[in-house]
Design a protein around this motif. Structure first.
Motif, PDB file in Angstrom:
ATOM      1  N   ALA A 189       1.109  -1.337   0.139  1.00  0.00           N
ATOM      2  CA  ALA A 189      -0.128  -0.497   0.283  1.00  0.00           C
ATOM      3  C   ALA A 189       0.423   1.168   0.352  1.00  0.00           C
ATOM      4  CB  ALA A 189      -0.570   0.163   1.526  1.00  0.00           C
ATOM      5  N   GLN A 190       1.958   1.232   0.867  1.00  0.00           N
ATOM      6  CA  GLN A 190       2.861   2.422   0.498  1.00  0.00           C
ATOM      7  C   GLN A 190       3.288   3.041  -0.907  1.00  0.00           C
ATOM      8  OE1 GLN A 190       6.281   2.219   2.965  1.00  0.00           O
ATOM      9  NE2 GLN A 190       6.863   4.265   2.991  1.00  0.00           N
ATOM     10  N   LEU A 191       3.827   1.757  -1.110  1.00  0.00           N
ATOM     11  CA  LEU A 191       4.835   1.838  -2.783  1.00  0.00           C
ATOM     12  C   LEU A 191       3.176   2.318  -3.451  1.00  0.00           C
ATOM     13  CD1 LEU A 191       7.849   0.165  -2.248  1.00  0.00           C
ATOM     14  CD2 LEU A 191       7.675   2.440  -1.944  1.00  0.00           C
ATOM     15  N   SER A 192       2.426   1.640  -3.803  1.00  0.00           N
ATOM     16  CA  SER A 192       1.248   1.277  -4.575  1.00  0.00           C
ATOM     17  C   SER A 192       1.513   2.736  -5.904  1.00  0.00           C
ATOM     18  CB  SER A 192       0.606   1.247  -4.009  1.00  0.00           C
ATOM     19  OG  SER A 192      -0.707   0.481  -5.084  1.00  0.00           O
ATOM     20  N   PRO A 193       1.318   3.708  -5.238  1.00  0.00           N
ATOM     21  CA  PRO A 193       1.081   4.939  -5.750  1.00  0.00           C
ATOM     22  C   PRO A 193       2.227   4.912  -7.172  1.00  0.00           C
ATOM     23  CG  PRO A 193       0.608   5.300  -3.376  1.00  0.00           C
ATOM     24  CD  PRO A 193       0.547   3.826  -3.985  1.00  0.00           C
ATOM     25  N   PHE A 194       3.114   5.454  -6.857  1.00  0.00           N
ATOM     26  CA  PHE A 194       5.311   4.965  -7.591  1.00  0.00           C
ATOM     27  C   PHE A 194       3.878   3.424  -8.669  1.00  0.00           C
ATOM     28  CE2 PHE A 194       6.042   6.490  -3.423  1.00  0.00           C
ATOM     29  CZ  PHE A 194       6.775   7.494  -3.727  1.00  0.00           C
ATOM     30  N   THR A 247       1.265   2.346  -9.397  1.00  0.00           N
ATOM     31  CA  THR A 247       0.406   2.837 -10.146  1.00  0.00           C
ATOM     32  C   THR A 247       0.672   3.248 -11.366  1.00  0.00           C
ATOM     33  OG1 THR A 247      -0.857   2.545  -8.676  1.00  0.00           O
ATOM     34  CG2 THR A 247      -1.954   3.916 -10.246  1.00  0.00           C
ATOM     35  N   GLU A 248       1.208   5.090 -11.361  1.00  0.00           N
ATOM     36  CA  GLU A 248       1.889   5.994 -12.165  1.00  0.00           C
ATOM     37  C   GLU A 248       2.924   5.175 -12.838  1.00  0.00           C
ATOM     38  OE1 GLU A 248       3.826   9.365 -10.621  1.00  0.00           O
ATOM     39  OE2 GLU A 248       3.409   9.467  -8.635  1.00  0.00           O
ATOM     40  N   ALA A 249       4.026   4.224 -12.704  1.00  0.00           N
ATOM     41  CA  ALA A 249       4.974   3.929 -13.692  1.00  0.00           C
ATOM     42  C   ALA A 249       4.255   3.283 -14.077  1.00  0.00           C
ATOM     43  CB  ALA A 249       5.698   2.366 -12.676  1.00  0.00           C
TER      44      ALA A 249
END
Length: 601
Positions: free
Chosen positions: A150-155, A157-159
């Motif tokens: 969950a912590q790195l999921s936003p990164f 998603t962008e990638a």
């Protein structure tokens, strides 16, 4: 430091204490004699050992027995099967130190899919650079699905934006999938076990293809000849799973020997290196690896008061590798921790690389470090490892003999094999060598010959059958255990508006303490001091953000960089010119010193 501070926080606070998986196992020890990784976990699940995960405060967060890991991995494998992916499809996993990584990695083994580890470290201020790095890796391995916490999921998603991924997101996104009724078929010996991106290859990602039989051949040699794993051994590790030493040595190596392991997050170690020694003390760890900089970090951060509370007497294999080993660094660590029972004979220097699964050679267990002190002039002028007399000398650590079934030879610039003590390019052949770089036939042909010889990119020599690594070949830079491709640094320069694609040449030079530092010589036509300073500042900042390293930027006039006869930039010649210019400047400074002193007086 008081003894109470070494106790788990839960115990200090009077809370129920979670118990780690035991060291002693009811299963008879098997040392990596399996046909595939799924079979290895099947066997380990019959015992009581497992993996344990600790917080940044040193508290046990999760104890995961292998029997439970197997159940979870099989369940997830059936869920992944519901996506109806092609056999061998790539599953990109942002490799954080948590149980989900293990679950997804082994689910791939059971489902016939190929896990690909992606880095979880984000350099300071490097949001955009990290996203771009992950995106390039997803494209390179042609991932079908990708997962991150969950912590790195936003990164992630962008990638992943705009890429043709079947599914991506947090582990919970995949736990929502239905379980397929289709019978699972684990990856076979000749199928791909995983893809491993080579360390530092961010601008031009290269993923080594490692088959099941390949990695198991490496593990078999490593745990039998390399570390001589025993039934009472326990591993401790802070190494990241996206690094081959962390993935192969400290995950697959423990599962294939049914040992318990205690994991500390890499970031937690970097912030508080004492936690590594705390954990070894509390759990009775006997095997733990680190690049030299990990030992150095401990030696700098650990005080004499700390040492009094450690018990490292059971640490029998202190593996060291992944970067050139400085004898002084290891000796400093050993002296500091000797009062805690650490024995310098526990050091086990090793040599390896991701393209050879992990290990190529190990020094004998309980021998400690054997250092060759070499005449510096003979080394540089004649490429010969002549024992030092009274002049300048350099110390090189012997890394032991090749694993069983592996061959190593050292060749000169023409490709001819040289005799012992003569320095050249190190080549290796054997069952641990990768199949090649994923979908990069030209890059593969550059380092892997048709008859199986892998050009390691390292220079060194052989003595009494042992490998001694003296450095990297001209194009590779190694910093803190990472291989930095000079093209990655030059790529950052090429995108600057005032520079052209052939205006920069990067290389490494020895820095303080013998450690390599990165240098980039840049041709710049602008003579405005403010503009030049701005360019240097910008380059250093972007290099640090994207590659996580410091780089000295040296501006030179146009048409200064030397080229080969074919018109290509010559990094080796640029490096030589740079060192000569610096030597001249130092000489001039020394000549001017008396005059300066007289003026001060």
């Amino acid at each position: 430091m008081s003894l109470s501070k070494l106790l788990p926080r839960a115990l200090r606070d009077g809370q129920p204490l979670k118990l780690p998986t035991p060291t002693v196992n009811s299963l008879p020890l098997r040392r990596a004699d399996f046909s595939n990784l799924a079979e290895a976990l099947d066997y380990a699940a019959g015992g009581e050992t497992g993996a344990n995960f600790y917080s940044g405060r040193g508290d046990l967060v999760v104890a995961l027995p292998y029997r439970e890991l197997r159940v979870q991995a099989l369940c997830l494998a059936r869920r992944l099967a519901s996506l109806e992916l092609a056999r061998g499809a790539r599953v990109a996993i942002v490799a954080e130190t948590n149980p989900d990584f293990l679950r997804f990695f082994f689910a791939c083994q059971y489902a016939g899919l190929v896990p690909v580890t992606l880095p979880s470290a984000i350099n300071l201020g490097g949001h955009a650079a990290y996203v771009e790095k992950i995106r390039r890796m997803l494209e390179t391995c042609r991932a079908s699905i990708a997962v991150a916490s969950a912590q790195l999921s936003p990164f992630l998603t962008e990638a992943a934006a705009g890429l043709d991924l079947v599914r991506f997101g947090t582990p919970e996104v995949f736990d929502e999938l239905p379980e397929s009724a289709v019978a699972l078929r684990a990856s076979g010996p000749e199928e791909t076990a995983y893809l491993q991106f080579t360390s530092g290859s961010t601008g031009f990602p290269r993923a080594a293809v490692i088959d099941e039989s390949t990695v198991l051949a490496n593990l078999f040699g490593s745990v039998n000849q390399g570390t001589d794993v025993r039934a009472d051994d326990r591993f401790v590790s802070w190494l990241p799973f996206y690094h081959d030493m962390g993935l192969i040595g400290c995950l697959l190596g423990v599962v294939t020997t049914q040992r318990s392991v205690d994991y500390l997050d890499t970031h937690a170690f970097a912030m508080r290196p004492r936690l590594w020694l705390d954990l070894l003390t509390r759990t009775g760890g006997t095997i733990s690896y680190s690049p030299p900089f990990g030992y150095e970090l401990c030696a700098k951060r650990v005080s004499a008061d700390d040492v009094a509370h450690y018990d490292l007497s059971r640490w029998r294999v202190a593996g060291v590798g992944a970067e050139p080993i400085q004898p002084e660094t290891m000796e400093q660590f050993a002296r500091l921790l000797a009062p805690a029972g650490f024995d310098a004979l526990s050091f086990v220097p090793s040599y390896g690389m991701a393209e050879c699964s992990l290990a190529i050679s190990f020094s004998p267990v309980r021998q400690g470090m054997t250092v060759d002190w070499i005449d510096a002039d003979a080394l540089s002028d004649h490429l010969y490892a002549r024992p030092a007399g009274t002049g300048q000398r350099r110390g090189f650590v012997r890394c032991g003999k090749p694993l069983p079934g592996h061959e190593v030879m050292v060749c000169d610039a023409a490709g001819a094999q040289v005799q012992d003590l003569h320095i050249g390019r190190i080549r290796v052949r054997g069952p641990s060598v990768m199949r090649g770089y994923f979908e990069m036939p030209e890059e593969t042909r550059k380092i892997l010959s048709a008859d199986g010889w892998l050009d390691t990119g390292d220079t060194g020599y052989l003595v009494d059958g042992s490998i001694v690594v003296t450095g990297r070949c001209k194009d590779m830079i190694i910093i803190n255990g990472r291989n930095i491709w000079p093209q990655d640094i030059e790529h950052i320069a090429a995108r600057q508006p005032e520079l052209r694609s052939q205006d920069a040449s990067a290389f490494g030079v020895p820095g303080p303490g013998g450690k390599e530092i990165a240098i980039m010589v840049v041709q710049c036509a602008n003579t405005d001091p403010l503009m030049r300073d701005g360019l240097v500042t910008r380059l250093r900042r972007e290099i640090h953000q994207e590659l996580g390293i410091a780089c000295l930027v040296d501006l030179v006039p146009r048409h200064t960089l030397p080229r080969t006869s074919s018109g290509k930039l010559s990094r080796s010649a640029t490096r030589t010119d740079y060192l000569e210019r610096r030597a001249e400047e130092r000489e001039q400074d020394s000549l001017n010193a008396p005059e300066l002193l007289s003026r001060v007086g």
